[in-house]
Design a protein around this motif. Sequence first.
Motif, mmCIF file in Angstrom:
data_model
loop_
_atom_site.group_PDB
_atom_site.id
_atom_site.type_symbol
_atom_site.label_atom_id
_atom_site.label_comp_id
_atom_site.label_asym_id
_atom_site.label_seq_id
_atom_site.Cartn_x
_atom_site.Cartn_y
_atom_site.Cartn_z
ATOM 1 N N GLN A 94 37.018 35.401 36.379
ATOM 2 C CA GLN A 94 36.361 34.169 36.156
ATOM 3 C C GLN A 94 36.979 33.036 36.269
ATOM 4 O O GLN A 94 38.232 32.917 35.252
ATOM 5 C CB GLN A 94 35.246 34.289 35.022
ATOM 6 C CG GLN A 94 33.927 34.950 35.285
ATOM 7 C CD GLN A 94 33.126 34.596 33.921
ATOM 8 O OE1 GLN A 94 33.229 33.933 33.069
ATOM 9 N NE2 GLN A 94 32.241 35.573 33.754
ATOM 10 N N GLY A 95 36.830 32.112 36.913
ATOM 11 C CA GLY A 95 37.605 30.690 36.865
ATOM 12 C C GLY A 95 39.286 30.863 37.023
ATOM 13 O O GLY A 95 39.855 30.186 36.491
ATOM 14 N N VAL A 96 39.699 31.870 37.996
ATOM 15 C CA VAL A 96 40.899 32.063 37.925
ATOM 16 C C VAL A 96 41.527 30.909 39.076
ATOM 17 O O VAL A 96 40.757 30.565 39.679
ATOM 18 C CB VAL A 96 41.247 33.506 38.588
ATOM 19 C CG1 VAL A 96 40.632 33.354 39.946
ATOM 20 C CG2 VAL A 96 42.801 33.970 38.464
ATOM 21 N N ASP A 97 42.880 30.504 38.714
ATOM 22 C CA ASP A 97 43.499 29.486 39.392
ATOM 23 C C ASP A 97 44.541 30.050 40.409
ATOM 24 O O ASP A 97 45.073 29.480 41.362
ATOM 25 C CB ASP A 97 44.225 28.522 38.471
ATOM 26 C CG ASP A 97 43.016 27.639 37.696
ATOM 27 O OD1 ASP A 97 42.089 27.289 38.271
ATOM 28 O OD2 ASP A 97 43.164 27.956 36.408
ATOM 29 N N GLY A 98 45.111 31.407 40.127
ATOM 30 C CA GLY A 98 46.002 32.180 41.301
ATOM 31 C C GLY A 98 46.144 33.572 40.717
ATOM 32 O O GLY A 98 45.798 33.779 39.426
ATOM 33 N N VAL A 99 46.445 34.227 41.696
ATOM 34 C CA VAL A 99 46.400 35.529 41.505
ATOM 35 C C VAL A 99 47.788 36.287 41.815
ATOM 36 O O VAL A 99 48.220 35.936 43.149
ATOM 37 C CB VAL A 99 45.175 36.355 42.357
ATOM 38 C CG1 VAL A 99 45.455 37.981 42.256
ATOM 39 C CG2 VAL A 99 43.928 36.014 41.812
ATOM 40 N N ALA A 100 48.364 36.979 41.309
ATOM 41 C CA ALA A 100 49.519 37.901 41.464
ATOM 42 C C ALA A 100 48.882 39.246 41.703
ATOM 43 O O ALA A 100 48.630 40.146 40.853
ATOM 44 C CB ALA A 100 50.527 37.757 40.415
ATOM 45 N N ASN A 123 34.985 40.672 43.812
ATOM 46 C CA ASN A 123 34.754 40.237 42.552
ATOM 47 C C ASN A 123 34.857 38.627 42.396
ATOM 48 O O ASN A 123 34.251 38.001 41.727
ATOM 49 C CB ASN A 123 35.655 41.117 41.431
ATOM 50 C CG ASN A 123 35.119 42.035 40.798
ATOM 51 O OD1 ASN A 123 33.786 42.463 40.977
ATOM 52 N ND2 ASN A 123 36.103 43.219 40.634
ATOM 53 N N LEU A 124 35.971 38.249 43.314
ATOM 54 C CA LEU A 124 36.005 36.661 43.393
ATOM 55 C C LEU A 124 34.621 36.082 43.919
ATOM 56 O O LEU A 124 34.141 35.117 43.421
ATOM 57 C CB LEU A 124 37.073 36.390 44.222
ATOM 58 C CG LEU A 124 38.609 36.521 43.674
ATOM 59 C CD1 LEU A 124 39.559 36.435 44.877
ATOM 60 C CD2 LEU A 124 39.147 35.395 42.551
ATOM 61 N N LYS A 125 34.225 36.803 44.983
ATOM 62 C CA LYS A 125 33.128 36.297 45.649
ATOM 63 C C LYS A 125 31.897 36.110 44.582
ATOM 64 O O LYS A 125 31.002 35.394 44.711
ATOM 65 C CB LYS A 125 32.746 37.180 46.622
ATOM 66 C CG LYS A 125 31.482 36.657 47.628
ATOM 67 C CD LYS A 125 31.512 37.511 48.719
ATOM 68 C CE LYS A 125 30.175 37.796 49.298
ATOM 69 N NZ LYS A 125 29.863 38.717 50.221
ATOM 70 N N LEU A 126 31.582 37.219 43.866
ATOM 71 C CA LEU A 126 30.608 37.342 42.671
ATOM 72 C C LEU A 126 30.783 36.402 41.530
ATOM 73 O O LEU A 126 29.983 36.087 41.075
ATOM 74 C CB LEU A 126 30.572 38.845 42.397
ATOM 75 C CG LEU A 126 30.471 39.974 43.009
ATOM 76 C CD1 LEU A 126 30.348 41.432 42.487
ATOM 77 C CD2 LEU A 126 28.870 39.714 43.898
ATOM 78 N N ASN A 127 32.209 36.008 41.496
ATOM 79 C CA ASN A 127 32.294 34.793 40.511
ATOM 80 C C ASN A 127 32.224 33.516 41.362
ATOM 81 O O ASN A 127 32.530 32.575 40.710
ATOM 82 C CB ASN A 127 33.793 34.738 40.036
ATOM 83 C CG ASN A 127 33.694 36.049 38.950
ATOM 84 O OD1 ASN A 127 32.836 35.868 38.083
ATOM 85 N ND2 ASN A 127 34.789 36.671 38.898
#
Lengths: 234, 473
Positions: A94-100, A123-127
């Motif tokens: 939830q509310g992530v700004d960047g993904v490694a 999961n990003l889409k669901l968020n």
Amino acid sequence: MVQINLEQREITLKIVYYGPALSGKTTNLQAVHQRLSPDTRGRLMVLDTSDDRTLFFDLMPVYFKTSSGFTIKIKLFTVPGQVMHNSTRRVVLQGVDGVAFVADSQKHMIRENNDSWRDMANNLKLNGLDIKEIPVVIQFNKRDLDEVRSDEEIAEVAQKGTEPVYQASALQGTGVLETLEGILRATWRNLDKKYRLEEKLQVEEDEFISHILGNAKTDTAQRPQEPGRQGGAP
Amino acid sequence: MSDPGQVAAPDARASVLQKTFSLEELLDLDSFREVCQSYFDLFQIGFKIFDADGELLVDVKSGSNDLCGYLFTFSEGKARCAREVSLIRELPLEPGVIARHDCFTGLRYLLAPIVHEGSVMGRIVYGPYLPTGTSPPVVGSMGEKYNPDIAARLVAQLRRAQNEVVDKVVRHLAQTIEVMLYIGYKHALTSRMHVEAVTASYTELQQKNRALQESYQRLKELDRLKSNFLATVSHELRTPLTSVIGYSEMLQEGLAGELTEEQKSYVGTIMEKGEQLLGLISGILDFSKIESGNLQLNPAAIDPVEIAKSAVSTVLPLARKQGVTVELESLDSPPTIQADGDKLRQVLVNIMGNAVKFNRQNGRVSVRVERTRRPSRESGRDDVPVALAPPDEECVRIQVADTGVGIPPDNLARIFDSFYQVDGSSTREYGGTGLGLAIARSLVEIHGGTIDVESTQGQGSRFSVVIPVERET
């Protein structure tokens, strides 16, 4: 989603280490923890089971104060990789700004990498987040093992894809700071475009990076492999 | 139907991971006060803890400091004291830096920030104490009633301490609080994260369950439609077929003029195949009726021996053709049963037909009708005492044994499944649809009975149909 508190002059970013089970997300964070200055980072909170599998997440805060008096905090999270923890991964994302994205270099893990990528996109889409809008870097971890995809192969897929690709051996500590730098830069640029952070906080990208990485020397030989145009899962 | 993988997008700020905690939320205040008290017991210097908003959370007072209390009784002292308090509450603090503040009395306070994840969440106001090596403070007059002798006596009681020691103690206290905050934070995150993960899983499962329920309802409806369709089509197929058979029969009987032997043979084949087709369609019709729950029984008091006899006579021509002997025996005189005679005959004809069909040359089919008892359903369970269980049920058993090929043990359990034949290729050799035994089982079960089979490969099979004498309604 970046939290900006102008009253307390504080801004909090969220970076998530995602990837298949046992790809080395926690090990990445442990390596980063060892290498960053204790003035810059907080404790590494590891929430795992008795057999060292991540249960909820790992968390390590990184912070510094800008010359303009703003506290910039970056919370580095990992997700639990096991399939059964999908709802936890979704909450952490939830509310992530960047993904490694920590992919496993071993040849037989290609399918798991792909499944995890799709799982992340979903999961990003669901968020309510769009994977195209979130900066992502890909790390091919476990380069120290045998039976891994070759450097040439990784260079080739890096060329074809849109995401910066890094090679690492988190266990030996190589490539982890480069990956962190890569995702921090990408995230900073993305947020700056959206919120004009550099102007508001009077911090430039290089200063932002040097505050965090400080003397934790980055091996310049390991620059990201330049991405091409086409997208695609690792 | 909704996609079972879809769940509503949660509020991005909803998760505990995004929450900013206050000092009170991370500390268990009662335990924290105990820790503070123990610090005081060790070092005998009072201190206060304020949160980020300046709210006082802990106040550990030193009994040796009556000077402040005395000065506070004077309006001048009170005003100056208030100024000092607001100063030490608001003085900006930097993480890791301990500030010193000397009050108008000359007493000293150390101000230490309480830091969590790089943010100042509150402050420790440590003191007052009198630094060793400094001369006792001289408090100026506070007004007419002010007595310098009392003030001097109270100053003499003040706690004196070395700056370096106090500095170490404050740092240690700040570190202790920082660890307590970290533990509180970890506890808050894990416990709430647990709830969040479970809630997310529950929501997801609920949505999946709803989707499954919807698709189950749809499948049920489709199944009903399929059964209706089968029943209607079978019925519609049967009507013209009856005419085909009827007219063939009339042709064969010469009602439309004498036929040559060859013509009679052809018409005979049309009739025979027509009858076969009719049997097949009737089977499908029966099966679809049973499947859709539309089969109506016409129960009456019937003699099971008579029904068995009638079934035997039906299969006798086929048996003679195959050179198989059919024997019927009835050891005792079985009671009449409440059953649908036609349906029961259909079951027996099917089983006996199989017994003849799958028999060997000069083989034998033995039919036996006898009384039997079976434990009633409830008494078969062991969750009630035997004394309370209903008595055994009176039944009639009709056994059909053959001397045929037998059934392989692996297939025994499946032979009552619809469209199943032990050897797929045998359909061509022996004919049939694979529906016969499935229909037989359904018909027997509708009567509240059971059908079982035992078999020894190469020696033959024995089918047992057990029908209760009294039908449950």
